[in-house]
Structure formats: structure tokens, C-alpha cells
Scaffold this motif. Structure first.
Motif, mmCIF file in Angstrom:
data_model
loop_
_atom_site.group_PDB
_atom_site.id
_atom_site.type_symbol
_atom_site.label_atom_id
_atom_site.label_comp_id
_atom_site.label_asym_id
_atom_site.label_seq_id
_atom_site.Cartn_x
_atom_site.Cartn_y
_atom_site.Cartn_z
ATOM 1 N N LEU A 27 -2.534 -53.750 -76.933
ATOM 2 C CA LEU A 27 -1.438 -53.402 -78.128
ATOM 3 C C LEU A 27 -2.242 -51.910 -78.405
ATOM 4 N N LEU A 28 -3.342 -52.529 -78.497
ATOM 5 C CA LEU A 28 -4.650 -52.177 -79.688
ATOM 6 C C LEU A 28 -5.711 -51.440 -78.409
ATOM 7 N N ARG A 284 -11.742 -47.805 -84.161
ATOM 8 C CA ARG A 284 -10.921 -47.847 -85.626
ATOM 9 C C ARG A 284 -9.930 -47.065 -85.048
ATOM 10 N N ILE A 285 -9.075 -47.966 -86.257
ATOM 11 C CA ILE A 285 -8.116 -47.288 -86.482
ATOM 12 C C ILE A 285 -7.867 -47.429 -88.234
ATOM 13 N N ASN A 295 -5.261 -42.277 -86.395
ATOM 14 C CA ASN A 295 -6.089 -42.975 -85.475
ATOM 15 C C ASN A 295 -7.315 -42.456 -85.061
ATOM 16 N N CYS A 296 -7.494 -42.222 -85.942
ATOM 17 C CA CYS A 296 -8.978 -41.095 -86.427
ATOM 18 C C CYS A 296 -10.035 -40.243 -87.199
ATOM 19 N N SER A 325 0.567 -45.132 -82.381
ATOM 20 C CA SER A 325 -0.278 -44.438 -83.638
ATOM 21 C C SER A 325 -1.473 -44.167 -81.975
ATOM 22 N N ILE A 326 -2.219 -45.181 -81.667
ATOM 23 C CA ILE A 326 -3.423 -45.406 -81.218
ATOM 24 C C ILE A 326 -3.301 -45.406 -79.181
#
Length: 352
Positions: A27-28, A284-285, A295-296, A325-326
Motif C-alpha cells: 500500500l505504501l 517520506r509522506i 506525498n512530497c 496519495s502515495i
């Protein structure tokens, strides 16, 4: 819902009940294979300093309390992220120590199943009172922002006469048993660019790791210019003129390039966000204090997970929002692209 910040064609949405019955493996992991293990949570957009490279002296509009996540909402989002693979949570701001519930938040995050590492980036002004309670609550490490060792220069840079409070905060952190403390410094041309060596000596004497960060276009006043930015190469040249530096191998997803100092195990780091981007390994999120997933650091879109929760969304919906989002994360922040546009939010609202 994911809201667009002035970029046509980038509107996405996540509504309650849209999540699949079970979250997919990975998922990530984004479409470029980057696995996201680091969640940065901004506790507040407010700050008790007015650093010249971050915000104007007057005229800042702060988020209303009703717009900000409650402690329960924040912990719930973090718990879902940890359940799906996040292993480190960094508390940021604004200034996180201004949040009235910072100790409770730290304790609850540190107690999550999976035991994520909880760290914090702070200006240090309230550490004298809070270092021990935070350590007892489970905070593992501190990054303290300090751009100068000259009191008058500190007052000029921050527009506040609080240099002694920062030093007291360092002392309190040491007494509380914090180790691995890092000092974050932004060098600016003709302002504090003569202090690289003295700041590193201070850090070495205190047992800290000094990290220099290229100034990024994230100031609320949008006054950043490339010409005034001190580059990583300039910083390295200053340090190499006074110290023996040997590169540390195996950087991994860390934002800083690091060097051993004078043949010891002590290190110094340089974060070259502008001139040598490290986006290819970014893990990173970010979650803003008003419940927006980013997401950035330089993202032009945000995922409104606060509205999702307050609209009755389930934990599965939160997980789905994280995944969406990712999945939309770009390969890089694009600072050096001709069409780069600075985010509308400044650093104090996004969180570092």
C-alpha cells in the motif's frame, strides 16, 4: 478528497466507503518502487520565532482550532500508517512544542502496536520545560534548528531575542538523556555563511551531529532566490578547509550526505535538496496539522483525510487515502525544472 492547489487535471478524490475490503500488499509503495516508512506529522502551523527565510515578521494567518486535527484523529491516522508499514514518525511544525497536547501525542504514538520510533524537529525554545516529559513519554531523538552561535545574529535572523533559551533547551535535552541529537542549520549568503566551521565545532563538543541544509523555496513570503542560497558544494568546501572529512557509505533513504570528521566516528551531514536532489530514495509522506496528506514537501496536491474522517470514513478508507496519495507521487520535486512552481503553503504550514 484530494484537492488541487492550482494545477489543472490533478484533482483526485477519496470518499468514505470507497476503500477495498482489504488493503493491498505494498500500500505504501509508489509507482517508482519507493517504500514509505517515514511519516512526518505537523502538530501546528504556529511558531514562536519569525525566521527570515521561513515567514514574514507580521501578517501570518494561523489555522483555526476547528480546522486542526484533534489528538484522537491524529493518532488514528498515524495508527493506520504504522499498521501498513510506517516505522518512524517525526513530529514537526510550525513549532511542535507549542501544541498543548504534545506530551500526550508523543506518549500515544510511542505506544502504538509496532513501536514506531518517535522523533521531533524543534527550535528548542520550550525544551527546558518539556525535554524530560517528552523523554518519559517515549520521544527517542531531537533535531534542533540553530542557524548561528552569535546572539545578536540569532536575534536578527529569528526576530526574537531567545538565543539563551535555545542553549538552555540543549542542556535540558542532555539532562533528560537524549542522545543522537542533531542540529539543523540553514546558511545564507552574507548573513551566517561564515559559521559553518564554528557550528560544527559546537556540535562536536556537545556530542551532536551537525547538519547543514540548503535553503529551499518554501518561505511563506516567496522571497527565495537561487543566488542567495549557499550550495552543498560551498558548505563542503568550507568544512574541508578546516576538517578532515571521509565519506560515510550506505546513505540509503537518508536525506543527508554524511562524512566522518577528523578520523573519528563523529559525523557531519549536508542536505542538498536543491543542487543534488535525493528524491529517488525518498520514503517520506507528510500529514499537516489540518489533516492534509502530502506525498512530497513540494507537492501541489493534498489529500483531505480530515474531511474523510469527519465524514464517517473507516480505517480502511484512511489506508486507501494513504495509498492513493502515495500512488500519485511524482519521481522528483522538480525544483530544477523550468516550470517549477513553489507550493502555496510555506514550510511552517507543511511541516519539515
Amino acid at each position: 478528497m484530494i484537492t488541487s492547489l492550482g494545477v489543472p487535471g490533478t484533482r483526485l478524490s477519496v470518499q468514505p466507503g470507497e476503500a477495498p475490503a482489504t488493503a493491498p500488499d505494498g500500500l505504501l509503495v509508489d509507482s517508482y518502487g519507493r517504500r514509505h516508512r517515514d511519516l512526518r506529522i505537523s502538530l501546528t502551523d504556529k511558531c514562536n520565532l519569525r525566521c527570515t527565510y521561513c515567514m514574514p515578521e507580521e501578517g501570518m494567518e494561523w489555522l483555526a482550532r476547528s480546522q486542526q486535527l484533534t489528538v484522537d484523529e491524529l493518532v488514528r491516522i498515524a495508527a493506520v500508517a504504522v499498521d501498513h508499514g510506517v516505522t518512524e514518525i517525526r513530529l514537526t511544525g510550525g513549532e511542535p512544542l507549542l501544541h498543548r497536547d504534545v506530551v500526550e501525542i508523543t506518549s500515544r504514538l510511542a505506544s502504538l502496536p509496532g513501536a514506531p520510533e518517535i522523533s521531533m524537529t524543534t527550535n528548542g525554545l520550550r525544551l527546558n520545560a518539556l525535554a524530560q516529559p517528552l523523554r518519559d513519554a517515549g520521544l527517542t531523538r531531537l533535531n534542533v534548528s540553530l542557524d548561528t552561535l552569535v546572539p545578536e545574529r540569532y536575534k536578527e535572523l529569528t526576530r526574537r531575542d531567545r538565543f539563551d533559551a535555545v542553549l538552555a533547551g540543549f542542556d535540558a535535552a542532555d539532562r533528560a538523556g537524549f542522545t543522537g541529537t542533531k542540529i539543523n542549520t540553514v546558511l545564507m549568503r552574507s548573513i551566517n555563511d561564515d559559521e559553518a566551521a564554528s557550528l560544527l565545532r559546537f556540535a562536536l563538543d556537545r556530542g551532536y551531529e551537525q547538519r547543514f541544509i540548503e535553503q529551499m523555496p518554501l518561505d511563506a513570503g516567496h522571497t527565495w532566490t537561487r543566488e542567495n542560497m549557499i550550495t552543498a558544494d560551498e558548505i563542503y568546501a568550507q568544512l574541508a578547509g578546516e576538517f578532515d572529512l571521509a565519506p560515510v557509505p550506505a546513505r540509503g533513504a537518508a536525506p543527508a550526505e554524511r562524512w566522518y570528521v577528523n578520523g573519528t566516528e563523529r559525523t557531519v551531514g549536508i542536505i542538498a535538496s536543491v543542487t543534488r536532489p535525493f528524491c529517488g530514495a525518498c520514503d517520506r509522506i507528510r500529514l499537516t496539522s489540518d489533516g492534509q496528506l502530502r506525498n512530497c514537501l513540494f507537492a501541489r496536491t493534498e489529500s483531505d483525510v480530515r474531511a474523510l474522517i469527519r465524514g464517517g470514513g473507516s480505517d480502511a478508507d484512511i489506508a486507501h487515502a494513504l495509498g492513493v496519495s502515495i500512488a500519485a507521487k511524482l519521481p522528483g520535486h522538480g525544483i530544477n525544472d523550468p516550470g517549477f512552481i513553489q507550493p502555496e503553503r510555506g514550510m511552517s504550514a507543511i511541516g519539515g
